[in-house]
Scaffold this active site. Structure first.
Site, PDB file in Angstrom:
ATOM      1  N   MET A  22       0.622  26.824  68.146  1.00 52.62           N
ATOM      2  CA  MET A  22       0.261  27.943  67.279  1.00 52.62           C
ATOM      3  C   MET A  22      -0.782  27.545  66.231  1.00 52.62           C
ATOM      4  O   MET A  22      -1.628  28.344  65.855  1.00 52.62           O
ATOM      5  CB  MET A  22       1.509  28.492  66.581  1.00 52.62           C
ATOM      6  CG  MET A  22       2.475  29.195  67.517  1.00 52.62           C
ATOM      7  SD  MET A  22       4.081  29.524  66.748  1.00 52.62           S
ATOM      8  CE  MET A  22       3.664  30.888  65.658  1.00 52.62           C
ATOM      9  N   LYS A  72      -9.726  43.877  63.212  1.00 56.14           N
ATOM     10  CA  LYS A  72      -8.921  43.530  62.032  1.00 56.14           C
ATOM     11  C   LYS A  72      -9.846  43.194  60.856  1.00 56.14           C
ATOM     12  O   LYS A  72     -10.997  42.811  61.071  1.00 56.14           O
ATOM     13  CB  LYS A  72      -8.083  42.274  62.334  1.00 56.14           C
ATOM     14  CG  LYS A  72      -6.943  42.473  63.314  1.00 56.14           C
ATOM     15  CD  LYS A  72      -6.246  41.142  63.573  1.00 56.14           C
ATOM     16  CE  LYS A  72      -5.149  41.272  64.612  1.00 56.14           C
ATOM     17  NZ  LYS A  72      -3.966  41.993  64.134  1.00 56.14           N
ATOM     18  N   ARG A 132       1.770  44.768  73.180  1.00 53.83           N
ATOM     19  CA  ARG A 132       2.710  45.579  73.973  1.00 53.83           C
ATOM     20  C   ARG A 132       2.135  45.910  75.347  1.00 53.83           C
ATOM     21  O   ARG A 132       2.881  46.154  76.284  1.00 53.83           O
ATOM     22  CB  ARG A 132       3.101  46.837  73.200  1.00 53.83           C
ATOM     23  CG  ARG A 132       1.972  47.770  72.875  1.00 53.83           C
ATOM     24  CD  ARG A 132       2.296  48.719  71.716  1.00 53.83           C
ATOM     25  NE  ARG A 132       2.299  48.030  70.431  1.00 53.83           N
ATOM     26  CZ  ARG A 132       2.554  48.606  69.268  1.00 53.83           C
ATOM     27  NH1 ARG A 132       2.848  49.900  69.222  1.00 53.83           N
ATOM     28  NH2 ARG A 132       2.527  47.926  68.144  1.00 53.83           N
TER      29      ARG A 132
END
Length: 486
Positions: A169, A259, A333
């Site tokens: 990560m 973003k 998703r």
């Protein structure tokens, strides 16, 4: 170096109480340690330390750490085992002090729970400094004494699993691309004869009709990968497996719904779901857990190119449902929809997916716990009980029909990828969306967006990506394997 634990006295003024290792060391130095502690200030509080030099030739530096109350156990209010958490935190602080002294080896007092002590040591010393020329000295923690070596070793394996997720990560997105992520996990699993790793290319993804996943991947020049891991630890390789699914967006720009630039660099960790589930399988293999586990990780980037999804586009998922992509930043998703459909091929005992899915989850719970949405109380109980032991907590969230209506009320397609009231209940509408791709009766969705990174909330993790809840997933799998044994 040596790290020793000491309990707070039950009454405010009574003498502090050593662990058995502390007592033994104090006898070895003819009571000098107790004497020094009594003259050098007030009793040690939980998580505080004192350091002494020159007490014994084998240990030029001794760090004494406060463990809090001796009989601390499960705290019903906090939903964790406080004794274990105290040990993890105290040992981590002690080991870091030894590291600051540039001592290459530290022996650690098991403090009555060698697994927790090992976790504190190995998690507390970890830092991502691969790309720096100036690195902190490497410190090797080992058990002081030999009484609990099996539990210590187990703790080391648990902590190394979480550190693997932290490594993946934290690494920059140009170092951990979809291909490199898959190769890194494959290399970690190479030595296990009962593990098969399939690195599925884009052509395979297309034959599987994973249109939702491919629609996200097409915006980036990096090719997508569908990583599939089969760990066959069960007595019978045909036993129904536990299936882990992890969102693997190795960088998330938001796509056309871009973003804000502030903090966007942290989106290198948007594959935290894939990192935690794959690391949990690596750990299960190292522990030789007696159950079958399948890991699925759709890996890609979400980028704003001329080929990217546009707001309002409609894409078709593997199960034939159409999805209106109203916001290209709700991409996780879409990956998971196809991966969850595919997960139903394996006659799973349970399907558990993990994803840094929604900022709304962070707003709801912060970094205190992972949000769990599940259709199975049996599954919830196992996850919850595992999290009490690991201290990496979970909290159950609602999967009401109320939220389903907000994603199925869609002008152009079967589903919209965001709830129609946009921000309201964002973590819940995301879970309701995923539920549309699940027919299994034991399924849990873990939204790990809030626990993605650590500032200072978990004292035994340094600042940076947290790798949570890897240990809870491992403990959950271990409990499931005992279940099937009994």
């Amino acid at each position: 170096g040596l790290v020793l634990g000491i309990y707070s006295s039950e009454k405010d003024e009574g003498a502090a109480q050593f662990t058995s290792a502390g007592d033994a060391f104090d006898r070895l130095v003819s009571g000098k340690l107790r004497e020094l502690l009594s003259v050098c200030g007030p009793p040690l509080k939980k998580g505080k330390t004192r350091i002494f030099h020159g007490l014994h030739q084998d240990f030029p530096s001794v760090v004494v750490v406060g463990l809090g109350k001796k009989n601390a156990g499960v705290n019903e209010q906090e939903n964790w085992n406080e004794g274990k958490e105290n040990i993890r935190a105290a040992v981590a602080v002690g080991c870091r002090q030894i590291q600051d002294l540039e001592i290459p080896c530290v022996e650690v007092d098991p403090c009555g729970d060698a697994q927790a002590a090992a976790e504190g040591a190995v998690l507390g010393l970890h830092e991502y400094n691969e790309l720096k020329q100036k690195k902190k000295p490497v410190v090797t923690p080992q058990l002081h004494g030999s009484a609990e070596s099996e539990a210590w070793q187990k703790g080391v394996i648990y902590a190394e699993g979480q550190n693997l997720s932290r490594y993946l990560m934290e690494a920059p997105a140009n170092y951990i691309t979809p291909v490199k992520f898959a190769e890194h996990i494959e290399q970690k699993l190479r030595s296990f004869s009962n593990v098969k790793v399939h690195i599925r290319p884009e052509s395979w993804i297309a034959t599987q009709q994973m249109g939702a996943f491919l629609s996200v991947a097409k915006g980036s020049a990096e090719p997508p990968i569908f990583l599939e891991i089969h760990y066959l630890g069960g007595a019978n390789t045909n036993d129904s497996p536990l299936v882990f699914v992890g969102k693997g967006v190795t960088f998330d720009s938001g796509g056309i719904s871009l973003k804000p630039s502030s903090g966007m660099d942290a989106m290198r960790a948007d594959m935290g779901g894939a990192a935690t589930v794959c690391s949990a399988i690596v750990t299960a293999a190292a522990l030789n857990l007696p159950l079958n586990i399948i890991g699925l990780a759709p890996l890609c980037e979400n980028m704003p190119s001329g080929k990217a999804n546009k707001p309002g586009d409609v894409v078709r998922a593997k199960n034939g449902k159409t999805i209106q992509v109203d916001n290209t930043d709700a991409e996780g998703r879409l990956l998971l929809a196809d991966a969850l459909c595919y997960a139903h091929n394996f006659n799973a005992r349970a399907i558990v997916n993990a994803a840094t899915l929604t900022g709304a989850m962070d707003v709801a719970l912060g970094s205190a716990a992972t949000g769990v949405f599940t259709n199975s109380s049996w599954l919830w109980t196992h996850l919850y009980e595992a999290s009490i032991l690991t201290g990496d907590r979970v909290w159950r969230m609602p999967l009401f029909e109320h939220y389903t209506k907000q994603v199925t009320d869609c002008p152009l397609a079967d589903l919209s990828n965001i709830g129609k009231y946009s921000r309201a209940g964002g973590a819940c509408t995301a879970a309701a969306f995923l539920k549309e791709f699940v027919t299994a009766s034991h399924w849990a969705h873990l939204d790990i967006a809030g626990v993605m990174s650590n500032k200072d909330e978990v004292p035994y993790l340094r600042k940076g990506m947290a790798g949570r809840p890897t240990r809870t997933l491992v403990e959950f799998a271990a409990r499931l394997s005992q279940d099937s044994h009994n």
